[in-house]
Design a protein around this motif. Structure first.
Motif, PDB file in Angstrom:
ATOM      1  N   VAL A  69       0.969  -1.327   0.516  1.00  0.00           N
ATOM      2  CA  VAL A  69      -0.058   0.037  -0.306  1.00  0.00           C
ATOM      3  C   VAL A  69       1.197   1.087   0.063  1.00  0.00           C
ATOM      4  O   VAL A  69       2.478   1.114   0.836  1.00  0.00           O
ATOM      5  N   SER A  70       0.279   1.875  -0.861  1.00  0.00           N
ATOM      6  CA  SER A  70       1.913   3.250  -0.897  1.00  0.00           C
ATOM      7  C   SER A  70       0.840   4.479  -1.256  1.00  0.00           C
ATOM      8  O   SER A  70      -0.881   4.611  -1.885  1.00  0.00           O
ATOM      9  N   GLY A  71       1.206   5.782  -0.301  1.00  0.00           N
ATOM     10  CA  GLY A  71       0.792   6.707   0.100  1.00  0.00           C
ATOM     11  C   GLY A  71       0.995   7.738  -0.756  1.00  0.00           C
ATOM     12  O   GLY A  71       2.746   7.117  -0.806  1.00  0.00           O
ATOM     13  N   SER A  72       0.684   8.799  -1.774  1.00  0.00           N
ATOM     14  CA  SER A  72       1.627   9.532  -2.839  1.00  0.00           C
ATOM     15  C   SER A  72       1.373  10.958  -2.439  1.00  0.00           C
ATOM     16  O   SER A  72      -0.165  11.723  -1.988  1.00  0.00           O
ATOM     17  N   LYS A  73       2.029  11.944  -3.042  1.00  0.00           N
ATOM     18  CA  LYS A  73       1.850  13.750  -3.583  1.00  0.00           C
ATOM     19  C   LYS A  73       0.680  14.008  -3.852  1.00  0.00           C
ATOM     20  O   LYS A  73       0.397  14.751  -3.986  1.00  0.00           O
ATOM     21  N   ASP A  74       0.438  12.616  -4.920  1.00  0.00           N
ATOM     22  CA  ASP A  74      -0.318  12.962  -5.834  1.00  0.00           C
ATOM     23  C   ASP A  74      -2.548  12.743  -5.060  1.00  0.00           C
ATOM     24  O   ASP A  74      -3.238  12.707  -6.209  1.00  0.00           O
ATOM     25  N   ASN A  75      -1.921  12.639  -4.175  1.00  0.00           N
ATOM     26  CA  ASN A  75      -3.500  12.895  -3.307  1.00  0.00           C
ATOM     27  C   ASN A  75      -4.335  11.569  -3.769  1.00  0.00           C
ATOM     28  O   ASN A  75      -4.823  11.202  -3.335  1.00  0.00           O
ATOM     29  N   THR A  76      -3.679  10.132  -4.037  1.00  0.00           N
ATOM     30  CA  THR A  76      -3.863   9.182  -4.120  1.00  0.00           C
ATOM     31  C   THR A  76      -3.103   8.520  -3.173  1.00  0.00           C
ATOM     32  O   THR A  76      -2.022   7.815  -2.759  1.00  0.00           O
ATOM     33  N   ILE A  77      -3.892   7.413  -2.323  1.00  0.00           N
ATOM     34  CA  ILE A  77      -3.475   6.039  -2.370  1.00  0.00           C
ATOM     35  C   ILE A  77      -3.389   4.982  -3.351  1.00  0.00           C
ATOM     36  O   ILE A  77      -5.456   4.275  -3.999  1.00  0.00           O
ATOM     37  N   LYS A  78      -2.791   4.023  -3.657  1.00  0.00           N
ATOM     38  CA  LYS A  78      -2.607   2.460  -4.357  1.00  0.00           C
ATOM     39  C   LYS A  78      -2.066   1.349  -2.922  1.00  0.00           C
ATOM     40  O   LYS A  78      -1.673   1.028  -3.123  1.00  0.00           O
ATOM     41  N   PHE A  79      -3.130   0.339  -3.852  1.00  0.00           N
ATOM     42  CA  PHE A  79      -3.575  -1.002  -3.722  1.00  0.00           C
ATOM     43  C   PHE A  79      -1.683  -1.742  -5.017  1.00  0.00           C
ATOM     44  O   PHE A  79      -2.815  -1.599  -5.212  1.00  0.00           O
ATOM     45  N   TRP A  80      -1.138  -2.186  -3.875  1.00  0.00           N
ATOM     46  CA  TRP A  80      -0.837  -2.903  -5.514  1.00  0.00           C
ATOM     47  C   TRP A  80       0.161  -5.493  -5.051  1.00  0.00           C
ATOM     48  O   TRP A  80       0.050  -5.058  -3.572  1.00  0.00           O
ATOM     49  N   ASP A  81      -0.309  -5.467  -5.813  1.00  0.00           N
ATOM     50  CA  ASP A  81      -0.020  -6.690  -5.677  1.00  0.00           C
ATOM     51  C   ASP A  81       1.178  -7.489  -5.696  1.00  0.00           C
ATOM     52  O   ASP A  81       1.641  -7.301  -6.689  1.00  0.00           O
ATOM     53  N   LEU A  82       2.211  -7.813  -4.623  1.00  0.00           N
ATOM     54  CA  LEU A  82       3.601  -8.515  -4.204  1.00  0.00           C
ATOM     55  C   LEU A  82       3.389  -9.494  -5.911  1.00  0.00           C
ATOM     56  O   LEU A  82       5.046  -9.005  -6.384  1.00  0.00           O
ATOM     57  N   VAL A  83       2.992  -9.878  -5.738  1.00  0.00           N
ATOM     58  CA  VAL A  83       3.285 -10.805  -6.911  1.00  0.00           C
ATOM     59  C   VAL A  83       3.634 -10.606  -8.238  1.00  0.00           C
ATOM     60  O   VAL A  83       4.848 -10.631  -8.868  1.00  0.00           O
ATOM     61  N   GLY A 102       2.978  -7.548  -9.474  1.00  0.00           N
ATOM     62  CA  GLY A 102       3.243  -6.035  -9.441  1.00  0.00           C
ATOM     63  C   GLY A 102       1.625  -4.772  -9.773  1.00  0.00           C
ATOM     64  O   GLY A 102       2.000  -4.073 -10.137  1.00  0.00           O
ATOM     65  N   VAL A 103       0.720  -5.399 -10.250  1.00  0.00           N
ATOM     66  CA  VAL A 103      -0.115  -4.949 -10.265  1.00  0.00           C
ATOM     67  C   VAL A 103      -0.776  -3.538 -10.070  1.00  0.00           C
ATOM     68  O   VAL A 103      -1.039  -4.426  -8.387  1.00  0.00           O
ATOM     69  N   CYS A 104      -1.068  -2.820  -9.920  1.00  0.00           N
ATOM     70  CA  CYS A 104      -2.611  -1.680  -8.992  1.00  0.00           C
ATOM     71  C   CYS A 104      -3.572  -2.504  -8.973  1.00  0.00           C
ATOM     72  O   CYS A 104      -3.925  -2.598  -9.996  1.00  0.00           O
ATOM     73  N   ILE A 105      -4.191  -3.001  -7.958  1.00  0.00           N
ATOM     74  CA  ILE A 105      -5.460  -3.554  -7.795  1.00  0.00           C
ATOM     75  C   ILE A 105      -7.047  -2.054  -7.779  1.00  0.00           C
ATOM     76  O   ILE A 105      -7.796  -2.601  -7.591  1.00  0.00           O
ATOM     77  N   LYS A 106      -6.420  -1.235  -6.429  1.00  0.00           N
ATOM     78  CA  LYS A 106      -7.181  -0.522  -6.012  1.00  0.00           C
ATOM     79  C   LYS A 106      -6.269   1.427  -5.932  1.00  0.00           C
ATOM     80  O   LYS A 106      -4.995   0.851  -5.643  1.00  0.00           O
ATOM     81  N   THR A 107      -7.443   1.634  -6.167  1.00  0.00           N
ATOM     82  CA  THR A 107      -7.188   3.182  -5.472  1.00  0.00           C
ATOM     83  C   THR A 107      -8.092   3.828  -5.339  1.00  0.00           C
ATOM     84  O   THR A 107      -8.991   3.969  -5.996  1.00  0.00           O
ATOM     85  N   ILE A 108      -6.978   4.824  -4.061  1.00  0.00           N
ATOM     86  CA  ILE A 108      -8.340   5.454  -3.200  1.00  0.00           C
ATOM     87  C   ILE A 108      -7.871   7.084  -3.939  1.00  0.00           C
ATOM     88  O   ILE A 108      -7.002   7.520  -3.952  1.00  0.00           O
ATOM     89  N   THR A 109      -8.544   7.586  -4.499  1.00  0.00           N
ATOM     90  CA  THR A 109      -8.807   9.026  -4.782  1.00  0.00           C
ATOM     91  C   THR A 109      -9.164  10.293  -4.179  1.00  0.00           C
ATOM     92  O   THR A 109      -9.688  11.501  -4.251  1.00  0.00           O
ATOM     93  N   SER A 110      -9.709  10.108  -2.819  1.00  0.00           N
ATOM     94  CA  SER A 110     -10.992  10.945  -1.837  1.00  0.00           C
ATOM     95  C   SER A 110     -10.164  11.779  -1.037  1.00  0.00           C
ATOM     96  O   SER A 110     -11.006  13.022  -0.652  1.00  0.00           O
ATOM     97  N   HIS A 111      -9.027  11.659  -0.866  1.00  0.00           N
ATOM     98  CA  HIS A 111      -8.258  12.699  -0.443  1.00  0.00           C
ATOM     99  C   HIS A 111      -8.374  14.064  -1.035  1.00  0.00           C
ATOM    100  O   HIS A 111      -8.026  14.010  -2.119  1.00  0.00           O
ATOM    101  N   ASP A 119     -12.081   1.270   5.536  1.00  0.00           N
ATOM    102  CA  ASP A 119     -12.255  -0.553   5.530  1.00  0.00           C
ATOM    103  C   ASP A 119     -11.770  -0.977   4.158  1.00  0.00           C
ATOM    104  O   ASP A 119     -12.216  -0.535   2.715  1.00  0.00           O
ATOM    105  N   VAL A 120     -10.494  -2.134   4.114  1.00  0.00           N
ATOM    106  CA  VAL A 120      -9.620  -2.282   3.586  1.00  0.00           C
ATOM    107  C   VAL A 120     -10.205  -3.076   2.299  1.00  0.00           C
ATOM    108  O   VAL A 120     -10.197  -2.906   1.148  1.00  0.00           O
ATOM    109  N   ARG A 121     -11.299  -4.324   2.784  1.00  0.00           N
ATOM    110  CA  ARG A 121     -11.838  -4.675   1.521  1.00  0.00           C
ATOM    111  C   ARG A 121     -12.921  -4.454   0.668  1.00  0.00           C
ATOM    112  O   ARG A 121     -12.937  -4.941   0.093  1.00  0.00           O
TER     113      ARG A 121
END
Length: 586
Positions: free
Chosen positions: A439-453, A455-464, A493-495
């Motif tokens: 899980v990564s947070g960024s200065k681009d106002n988003t939070i991304k969830f990545w599958d470790l195996v 490397g694909v981004c599976i979710k992005t939160i853009t509410s901030h 809620d992560v799920r």
């Protein structure tokens, strides 16, 4: 150290009764209030049910050398306790499956049962060829004391029959190698003496010799106590005290309570064994102030699961390792050429990773008396703002100014995977407890969830509405806490990737990384630009406590379950630990 009598007296005090009126407290972190109860009243009252006793300096720690989990006997003991528990709970099919898959298999026990019967009969019949054949099997050949007794009987029969040459050969080949298993210090000497006597009774050790038949009977009588075969063959184990697994678990929890920094005034009810017991307290006072850094302290963490030391990173380009209990500086780690933005440690607390403005991540070995830099990991372009150990401690993830999250293999020092997708710098990166999600947070106002195996981004939160300055996950990976320069911390809620509540009251708007995290899985804690530490109730979002002490902005406040304390880092160049002082009002 307070005694149980002290706790009993405290539990009867009017202060505790008043504090507990209208609430029901459970150890698992949930709060149940009456109609008139409110989180602001319930949470402090819950914290007041503990008394500070400090950490025991001479307590025995659960280190690896207490027992060897690879010891076959220990492994069998664990399996036996599990099988006993499954049988007691009625899981007979599961118990049988484990029994068949374990080293103590049914067919082996059946074979041992048959061999035991044959061995007893062969001894009584004087069929020594059959005895030798059975005693050569693994189950019997390691029972040296029993073998000595068997061979002694054979030897005495040779002497009785005046077969002196056979007796001499038997003495040399069979009894001599087992001499250390004689019952008395002179027994083997007397066996040798029998080669020169006219009667077995002439040797002191055998003056009560009753003859061949009686000797065989006596050997069979001794068979049970010498081998302890019947019980182990009949039920696959030695004697197991009733409810042994539950007894050990209760002892383990009792030990966790006993060595805790805070003791409960009322005996707690534990509702989970998946995590160590931790007392619920709300720190309200500074315990130690650690000074020495020549620049602001960007980050601080407890080292390892035990948290017996603290590591801090500063704009003076150094890291410092502090003793949690005393606050004294243990190590000064020098080597970076720019400020330290973030730190992380492995679960064992033997190595530290540091992220720096010099574009590198350094791995530090701190397990010895002298700390040293084990490796320097490159790959990033620009400041590295964040670093985090994988739960297995074999890899780390890092992120920074170049917008890319990288996974490093600590064995080879190589970058084994990259995660690209953020439009601006990565401010914070973490992994879920299982270790399969980044899980990564960024200065681009988003939070991304990545599958470790993959490397694909599976979710992005853009509410901030502002830059995300930190992300943190609770111990079971179901909740995510994010901090942003929109002056809010948010719980998700992560799920479902669903927002649960917004936490406000603190300040987070400038160019600094103000970070927040979980405590107890029922409290949330974070730094603030106003120099305070804020503690929120996770369920309601209410501010439960503000901690005053730092003289400038607080970058982060991190909780240690083992130490039951916060550690915070600040622009005032200090690191502080915070504990619960029952003499001070929350």
């Amino acid at each position: 150290m307070a005694t149980h009598q002290d706790y009993a007296e405290l539990s009867n005090s009017q202060e505790l009764v008043d504090a507990m009126q209208g609430i029901v407290v459970d150890q698992g972190g949930s709060n149940h209030s009456t109609e008139n109860g409110s989180p602001k009243r319930v949470m402090p009252a819950k914290a007041a049910t503990h008394v500070h006793v400090g950490m025991s300096a001479d307590r025995i720690r659960p280190t690896e050398d207490i027992f060897n989990p690879e010891d076959p006997h220990i492994r069998e003991d664990i399996i036996r306790m599990i099988m006993q528990y499954l049988s007691d709970q009625g899981y007979h099919a599961s118990q049988m499956t484990i029994q068949d898959e374990s080293n103590v298999k049914w067919h082996e026990r059946e074979e041992n049962t048959n061999d035991t019967r044959k061995l007893k009969k062969a001894i009584l019949d004087g069929d020594w060829a059959e005895v030798d054949k059975i005693c050569s099997k693994p189950f019997f050949k390691n029972q040296k004391s029993f073998l000595f007794a068997v061979y002694k009987q054979q030897y005495l029969e040779h002497i009785e029959h005046r077969e002196m040459q056979k007796a001499f050969t038997f003495l040399q080949k069979r009894l001599k190698p087992l001499e250390q298993h004689q019952r008395t210090p002179i027994e083997f000497k007397d066996l040798c003496y029998l080669l020169t006597t006219k009667s077995i009774h002439d040797a002191p050790s055998f003056k009560n010799w009753e003859g061949i038949a009686q000797g065989r009977d006596r050997l069979v009588e001794q068979f049970q106590s010498m081998l302890e075969v019947e019980n182990s063959v009949r039920d696959g184990s030695v004697y197991i005290p009733p409810n042994r697994l539950l007894s050990l678990l209760r002892q383990a929890v009792a030990h966790q309570i006993e060595v805790s920094r805070y003791h409960p005034r009322i005996s707690p009810t534990v509702d989970t064994l998946l995590q160590d017991y931790t007392p619920f307290v709300i720190p309200n006072a500074t315990r130690t102030i650690m000074t020495g850094h020549r620049g602001n302290v960007k980050c601080a963490e407890f080292v390892g699961n035990e948290g017996r030391s603290i590591v801090s990173g500063s704009s003076d380009n150094t890291l410092r390792v502090w003793d949690t209990e005393t606050g004294s500086c243990i190590h000064i780690l020098e080597g970076h050429s720019s400020r330290i933005w973030d730190v992380s440690s492995n679960e064992a607390g033997t190595t530290i990773a540091s992220a720096s403005g010099d574009s590198t991540v350094k791995i530090w070995d701190i397990k010895g008396s002298k700390a040293s830099c084990r490796a320097t990991l490159g790959g990033h372009a620009g400041d590295v703002y964040t670093v985090k150990y994988h739960p297995t401690s074999n890899h780390i993830v890092s992120g920074g100014y170049d917008k890319i999250v990288r996974l490093h293999d600590l064995t080879t020092g190589q970058v084994v995977k990259t995660f690209s997708g953020h439009q601006l710098a990565v401010s914070k990166v973490i992994l879920n407890p299982v270790g399969n999600l980044v899980v990564s947070g960024s200065k681009d106002n988003t939070i991304k969830f990545w599958d470790l195996v993959s490397g694909v981004c599976i979710k992005t939160i853009t509410s901030h509405l502002g830059e995300v300055t930190s992300v943190a996950m609770n111990s079971n990976g179901t909740l995510l806490l994010s901090s942003s320069k929109d002056n809010s911390n948010r719980l998700w809620d992560v799920r479902m990737t669903r927002p649960l509540r917004k936490l406000k009251g603190h300040q987070n708007t400038s160019k600094n990384f103000i970070r927040a995290g979980f405590a107890h899985n029922s409290l949330l804690v974070g730094g603030s630009e106003d120099g305070l530490i804020y503690i929120w109730d996770q369920e309601s979002g209410d501010i439960i406590q503000k901690l005053y002490g730092h003289e400038a902005m607080v970058y982060n406040a991190v909780w240690s379950p083992k130490q039951s304390m916060f550690v915070s880092s600040s622009d005032d160049r200090t690191v502080r630990t915070w504990h619960y002082d029952e003499k001070r009002v929350l």
